[in-house]
Design a protein around this motif. Structure first.
Motif, PDB file in Angstrom:
ATOM      1  N   THR A  14       0.659  -1.287   0.060  1.00  0.00           N
ATOM      2  CA  THR A  14      -0.089   0.428  -0.172  1.00  0.00           C
ATOM      3  C   THR A  14       1.120   1.211   0.240  1.00  0.00           C
ATOM      4  OG1 THR A  14      -1.706  -1.042   1.561  1.00  0.00           O
ATOM      5  CG2 THR A  14      -1.199   1.291   1.584  1.00  0.00           C
ATOM      6  N   ILE A  15       0.577   2.368  -0.714  1.00  0.00           N
ATOM      7  CA  ILE A  15       1.669   3.625  -0.634  1.00  0.00           C
ATOM      8  C   ILE A  15       0.287   4.578  -0.447  1.00  0.00           C
ATOM      9  CG2 ILE A  15       2.821   2.867  -2.259  1.00  0.00           C
ATOM     10  CD1 ILE A  15       1.875   3.941  -4.843  1.00  0.00           C
ATOM     11  N   GLU A  16       0.982   5.681   0.123  1.00  0.00           N
ATOM     12  CA  GLU A  16      -0.409   6.498  -0.638  1.00  0.00           C
ATOM     13  C   GLU A  16       0.580   7.937  -0.912  1.00  0.00           C
ATOM     14  OE1 GLU A  16      -1.472   9.892   2.842  1.00  0.00           O
ATOM     15  OE2 GLU A  16      -1.253   8.344   3.798  1.00  0.00           O
ATOM     16  N   LEU A  17       0.018   8.511  -2.273  1.00  0.00           N
ATOM     17  CA  LEU A  17      -0.145   9.740  -3.154  1.00  0.00           C
ATOM     18  C   LEU A  17      -0.295  10.979  -2.581  1.00  0.00           C
ATOM     19  CD1 LEU A  17      -0.457   6.824  -6.188  1.00  0.00           C
ATOM     20  CD2 LEU A  17       1.851   8.164  -5.029  1.00  0.00           C
ATOM     21  N   GLN A  18       0.174  12.046  -2.811  1.00  0.00           N
ATOM     22  CA  GLN A  18       0.435  12.822  -2.206  1.00  0.00           C
ATOM     23  C   GLN A  18      -0.024  14.770  -3.710  1.00  0.00           C
ATOM     24  OE1 GLN A  18       1.481  14.477   1.380  1.00  0.00           O
ATOM     25  NE2 GLN A  18       0.652  12.781   2.157  1.00  0.00           N
TER      26      GLN A  18
ATOM     27  N   ILE B 104      -2.720  12.015  -8.515  1.00  0.00           N
ATOM     28  CA  ILE B 104      -4.760  11.702  -7.753  1.00  0.00           C
ATOM     29  C   ILE B 104      -5.030  12.143  -9.395  1.00  0.00           C
ATOM     30  CG2 ILE B 104      -5.892  12.952  -6.336  1.00  0.00           C
ATOM     31  CD1 ILE B 104      -3.472  13.170  -4.460  1.00  0.00           C
TER      32      ILE B 104
ATOM     33  N   ASN C  76      -8.758  10.281   0.075  1.00  0.00           N
ATOM     34  CA  ASN C  76      -9.247  10.556   1.451  1.00  0.00           C
ATOM     35  C   ASN C  76      -8.862  12.185   1.563  1.00  0.00           C
ATOM     36  OD1 ASN C  76      -9.826   7.716   2.053  1.00  0.00           O
ATOM     37  ND2 ASN C  76      -6.828   7.872   2.358  1.00  0.00           N
TER      38      ASN C  76
ATOM     39  N   LYS D 284      -7.772  15.326   4.125  1.00  0.00           N
ATOM     40  CA  LYS D 284      -7.201  15.707   5.400  1.00  0.00           C
ATOM     41  C   LYS D 284      -7.147  16.637   5.439  1.00  0.00           C
ATOM     42  CE  LYS D 284      -4.480  11.010   5.572  1.00  0.00           C
ATOM     43  NZ  LYS D 284      -3.060  10.471   5.386  1.00  0.00           N
TER      44      LYS D 284
ATOM     45  N   SER E  58      -5.534  12.870  -0.604  1.00  0.00           N
ATOM     46  CA  SER E  58      -4.197  11.777  -0.607  1.00  0.00           C
ATOM     47  C   SER E  58      -5.116  10.500  -0.674  1.00  0.00           C
ATOM     48  CB  SER E  58      -3.221  11.660   0.972  1.00  0.00           C
ATOM     49  OG  SER E  58      -4.574  10.941   1.674  1.00  0.00           O
ATOM     50  N   VAL E  59      -4.380   9.510  -1.981  1.00  0.00           N
ATOM     51  CA  VAL E  59      -4.996   8.693  -2.941  1.00  0.00           C
ATOM     52  C   VAL E  59      -3.811   7.005  -1.558  1.00  0.00           C
ATOM     53  CG1 VAL E  59      -5.157   6.812  -4.481  1.00  0.00           C
ATOM     54  CG2 VAL E  59      -5.767   9.300  -4.507  1.00  0.00           C
ATOM     55  N   ARG E  60      -4.882   6.348  -1.003  1.00  0.00           N
ATOM     56  CA  ARG E  60      -4.082   4.706  -0.432  1.00  0.00           C
ATOM     57  C   ARG E  60      -4.441   4.120  -1.469  1.00  0.00           C
ATOM     58  NH1 ARG E  60      -2.079   4.505   3.930  1.00  0.00           N
ATOM     59  NH2 ARG E  60      -2.464   2.150   4.348  1.00  0.00           N
TER      60      ARG E  60
ATOM     61  N   LYS F 274      -3.282  -0.308  -3.107  1.00  0.00           N
ATOM     62  CA  LYS F 274      -2.854  -1.443  -2.963  1.00  0.00           C
ATOM     63  C   LYS F 274      -2.547  -1.821  -3.906  1.00  0.00           C
ATOM     64  CE  LYS F 274      -2.767  -5.309   0.089  1.00  0.00           C
ATOM     65  NZ  LYS F 274      -3.295  -5.485   0.803  1.00  0.00           N
TER      66      LYS F 274
END
Length: 130
Positions: free
Chosen positions: A24-28, A33, A72, A74, A92-94, A96
């Motif tokens: 799982t990576i989080e992109l900002q 996005i 998401n 925040k 942000s996008v999580r 997987k």
């Protein structure tokens, strides 16, 4: 085969994904996005460490399968007592994903900031069994 492209991904993340374990990576970043707004679980995505402005024909990357995706918002509030209050929102996008194969770009489309980045990739005849 045309698929969406995530650009500017850390080489360490790409190296970790090549071990064939889902991650799982989080992109900002805004460009990634925007690219992910029409991606669904089960879709394939091209990932590269090349910056979006530099992405061109022949650049290498990997193909990953999207297992899950969540966008998401925040909210943070910063206070400077007693006069100032600033509210910020960050999207942000999580994501997987699971490694499928390595490839390179044959054609690049949608490098405008408001459009998804799409690449035409060289299709592999053999995929990773891991």
């Amino acid at each position: 085969m045309k698929i969406n492209a995530l650009t500017g991904i850390s080489p360490a993340v790409i190296s970790e994904l090549k071990k064939s374990k889902p991650r799982t990576i989080e992109l900002q970043s805004a460009h990634n996005i925007i690219t992910l707004t029409d991606v669904l679980p089960g879709d394939h995505v091209f990932m590269t460490d090349i910056d979006p402005d530099d992405l061109s024909v022949g650049d290498p990357g990997i193909i990953v399968e999207v297992l899950s995706i969540g966008i998401n918002m925040k909210r943070t509030i910063e206070y400077v007592h007693p006069y100032y209050c600033e509210e910020r929102e960050r999207m942000s996008v999580r994501l997987k994903v699971k490694y499928v194969d390595k490839t390179f770009a044959k054609c690049v489309e949608g490098k405008d900031w408001s459009k998804p980045t799409v690449v035409d990739i060289v299709r592999s005849c053999v995929y990773s069994a891991g």
